[in-house]
Design a protein around this motif. Sequence first.
Motif, PDB file in Angstrom:
ATOM      1  N   ALA A 109       3.527  39.097 -52.203  1.00  0.00           N
ATOM      2  CA  ALA A 109       2.853  37.951 -52.829  1.00  0.00           C
ATOM      3  C   ALA A 109       2.180  38.362 -54.130  1.00  0.00           C
ATOM      4  CB  ALA A 109       1.836  37.361 -51.855  1.00  0.00           C
ATOM      5  N   LEU A 110       1.432  39.463 -54.108  1.00  0.00           N
ATOM      6  CA  LEU A 110       0.736  39.912 -55.316  1.00  0.00           C
ATOM      7  C   LEU A 110       1.725  40.365 -56.379  1.00  0.00           C
ATOM      8  CD1 LEU A 110      -2.257  41.835 -53.699  1.00  0.00           C
ATOM      9  CD2 LEU A 110      -2.228  39.525 -54.637  1.00  0.00           C
ATOM     10  N   ALA A 111       2.852  40.963 -55.973  1.00  0.00           N
ATOM     11  CA  ALA A 111       3.857  41.373 -56.944  1.00  0.00           C
ATOM     12  C   ALA A 111       4.563  40.166 -57.555  1.00  0.00           C
ATOM     13  CB  ALA A 111       4.870  42.305 -56.288  1.00  0.00           C
ATOM     14  N   ALA A 112       4.816  39.147 -56.743  1.00  0.00           N
ATOM     15  CA  ALA A 112       5.518  37.963 -57.251  1.00  0.00           C
ATOM     16  C   ALA A 112       4.698  37.216 -58.289  1.00  0.00           C
ATOM     17  CB  ALA A 112       5.866  37.036 -56.087  1.00  0.00           C
ATOM     18  N   LEU A 113       3.388  37.354 -58.251  1.00  0.00           N
ATOM     19  CA  LEU A 113       2.526  36.655 -59.202  1.00  0.00           C
ATOM     20  C   LEU A 113       2.436  37.361 -60.548  1.00  0.00           C
ATOM     21  CD1 LEU A 113      -0.407  35.688 -56.798  1.00  0.00           C
ATOM     22  CD2 LEU A 113       1.413  34.208 -57.635  1.00  0.00           C
ATOM     23  N   ILE A 128      11.979  39.825 -55.562  1.00  0.00           N
ATOM     24  CA  ILE A 128      10.876  40.209 -54.683  1.00  0.00           C
ATOM     25  C   ILE A 128      11.110  39.673 -53.267  1.00  0.00           C
ATOM     26  CG2 ILE A 128       8.415  39.941 -54.249  1.00  0.00           C
ATOM     27  CD1 ILE A 128       9.003  41.860 -56.496  1.00  0.00           C
ATOM     28  N   ALA A 129      11.654  38.455 -53.158  1.00  0.00           N
ATOM     29  CA  ALA A 129      11.946  37.884 -51.843  1.00  0.00           C
ATOM     30  C   ALA A 129      12.953  38.758 -51.087  1.00  0.00           C
ATOM     31  CB  ALA A 129      12.473  36.458 -52.000  1.00  0.00           C
ATOM     32  N   PHE A 130      14.006  39.191 -51.765  1.00  0.00           N
ATOM     33  CA  PHE A 130      15.001  40.044 -51.113  1.00  0.00           C
ATOM     34  C   PHE A 130      14.427  41.417 -50.785  1.00  0.00           C
ATOM     35  CE2 PHE A 130      18.094  36.924 -52.643  1.00  0.00           C
ATOM     36  CZ  PHE A 130      18.941  36.857 -51.550  1.00  0.00           C
ATOM     37  N   VAL A 132       0.735  46.435 -59.971  1.00  0.00           N
ATOM     38  CA  VAL A 132       2.040  45.937 -59.531  1.00  0.00           C
ATOM     39  C   VAL A 132       3.169  46.784 -60.127  1.00  0.00           C
ATOM     40  CG1 VAL A 132       3.654  44.005 -59.724  1.00  0.00           C
ATOM     41  CG2 VAL A 132       1.287  43.588 -59.077  1.00  0.00           C
ATOM     42  N   LEU A 133       3.075  47.090 -61.412  1.00  0.00           N
ATOM     43  CA  LEU A 133       4.127  47.883 -62.049  1.00  0.00           C
ATOM     44  C   LEU A 133       4.193  49.295 -61.458  1.00  0.00           C
ATOM     45  CD1 LEU A 133       3.656  46.754 -65.761  1.00  0.00           C
ATOM     46  CD2 LEU A 133       5.468  46.074 -64.182  1.00  0.00           C
ATOM     47  N   ILE A 134       3.038  49.896 -61.194  1.00  0.00           N
ATOM     48  CA  ILE A 134       3.030  51.228 -60.571  1.00  0.00           C
ATOM     49  C   ILE A 134       3.615  51.156 -59.167  1.00  0.00           C
ATOM     50  CG2 ILE A 134       1.528  53.053 -59.688  1.00  0.00           C
ATOM     51  CD1 ILE A 134      -0.305  52.583 -62.056  1.00  0.00           C
ATOM     52  N   TYR A 135       3.258  50.126 -58.416  1.00  0.00           N
ATOM     53  CA  TYR A 135       3.771  49.961 -57.051  1.00  0.00           C
ATOM     54  C   TYR A 135       5.295  49.832 -57.057  1.00  0.00           C
ATOM     55  CZ  TYR A 135       4.690  47.839 -52.509  1.00  0.00           C
ATOM     56  OH  TYR A 135       5.195  47.555 -51.271  1.00  0.00           O
ATOM     57  N   LEU A 136       5.822  49.020 -57.958  1.00  0.00           N
ATOM     58  CA  LEU A 136       7.271  48.841 -58.024  1.00  0.00           C
ATOM     59  C   LEU A 136       7.962  50.137 -58.457  1.00  0.00           C
ATOM     60  CD1 LEU A 136       7.500  45.290 -59.661  1.00  0.00           C
ATOM     61  CD2 LEU A 136       7.760  45.884 -57.245  1.00  0.00           C
ATOM     62  N   ALA A 137       7.314  50.874 -59.361  1.00  0.00           N
ATOM     63  CA  ALA A 137       7.913  52.116 -59.848  1.00  0.00           C
ATOM     64  C   ALA A 137       7.917  53.210 -58.791  1.00  0.00           C
ATOM     65  CB  ALA A 137       7.166  52.593 -61.094  1.00  0.00           C
ATOM     66  N   LEU A 191      11.653  28.206 -52.094  1.00  0.00           N
ATOM     67  CA  LEU A 191      11.989  28.172 -50.673  1.00  0.00           C
ATOM     68  C   LEU A 191      12.453  29.547 -50.192  1.00  0.00           C
ATOM     69  CD1 LEU A 191      13.917  24.786 -50.281  1.00  0.00           C
ATOM     70  CD2 LEU A 191      11.588  25.311 -49.557  1.00  0.00           C
ATOM     71  N   VAL A 192      13.269  30.215 -50.987  1.00  0.00           N
ATOM     72  CA  VAL A 192      13.762  31.546 -50.608  1.00  0.00           C
ATOM     73  C   VAL A 192      12.595  32.506 -50.436  1.00  0.00           C
ATOM     74  CG1 VAL A 192      15.037  33.549 -51.468  1.00  0.00           C
ATOM     75  CG2 VAL A 192      16.051  31.281 -51.598  1.00  0.00           C
ATOM     76  N   PHE A 193      11.634  32.447 -51.352  1.00  0.00           N
ATOM     77  CA  PHE A 193      10.491  33.357 -51.250  1.00  0.00           C
ATOM     78  C   PHE A 193       9.680  33.070 -49.988  1.00  0.00           C
ATOM     79  CE2 PHE A 193       6.132  34.652 -51.951  1.00  0.00           C
ATOM     80  CZ  PHE A 193       6.284  35.928 -52.442  1.00  0.00           C
TER      81      PHE A 193
END
Length: 286
Positions: free
Chosen positions: A160-164, A192-194, A243-248, A121-123
Amino acid sequence: MSDFFAPFAPDPNEPRRRRFKPVPFRVIAPNLITLLALCLGLTAIRLGYEGRLELAVYAILVAAVLDALDGRVARLLKGTSRFGAELDSLADFVNFGVAPALVLFSFTLQDAGGVGWAAALVFAIASCLRLARFNVALEDPHRPEWQKNYFVGMPAPAGALAALLPIYLYFLGVPTNEEVASPFNLAYVVAIAFMMVSTVPTYSGKTLGKQVPRERVLPLFVGAVALTALVLSFPFAMLSIVVLIYLATIPVGVQRYRRLGSENAQADADAASAREAAAAPQDPAA
């Protein structure tokens, strides 16, 4: 009085009046792309609950690609409309808020019971709030031009793509302990939601590639073909890496955003000082 109501045959050559004005196809085409993306998002929910997680991920991924295309197609065809913008927002909420939350719940969050449902629900709600804030920011006339290259918080498709990511790692065969993986996945989805509702600036990439130097065109084509081949051959490995590169790179984007803010603040201060000096009365004795 009967002459006023005498029957008559309508003229077959008289043109029929249109109740509504015709809509150009250039306006309809982007909305069709948006509706196709919405169908994929809804289908991903069904596939997730049927246990076909791989196809559910593909459906959300293709919906993200179509979401990136519909706005560009609208601007290219000069078919932007307020209706299309509202439809795009509603479709994004389903595709990148509701669908990923339910797919993740069916995959791992349900192991945590009520807490897992709360995380889903939070996401979903975070995605809705993020899209609402984005729509409001578009109407801000006082937003500096340089800030348009950045999103406020993580955009819904990227979120969405990162949460998966837990699903990508599962299909890669990454060994996990369920007692450890379930709380980690829950905390990761909430994080990821926050990020989506935070004020952390993330690079949008909207101006990337508008002007490509001539000597880089052929290498760009080769790189695009190679990237497409890798995604098709190793989809979950490539999605995990992206996803890992994006987060980094988010901290790098934050640092650059702050530097640009300082530079533009100094430039505004210098311009204001120059205007004040020009407006100041000149000393006749000088």
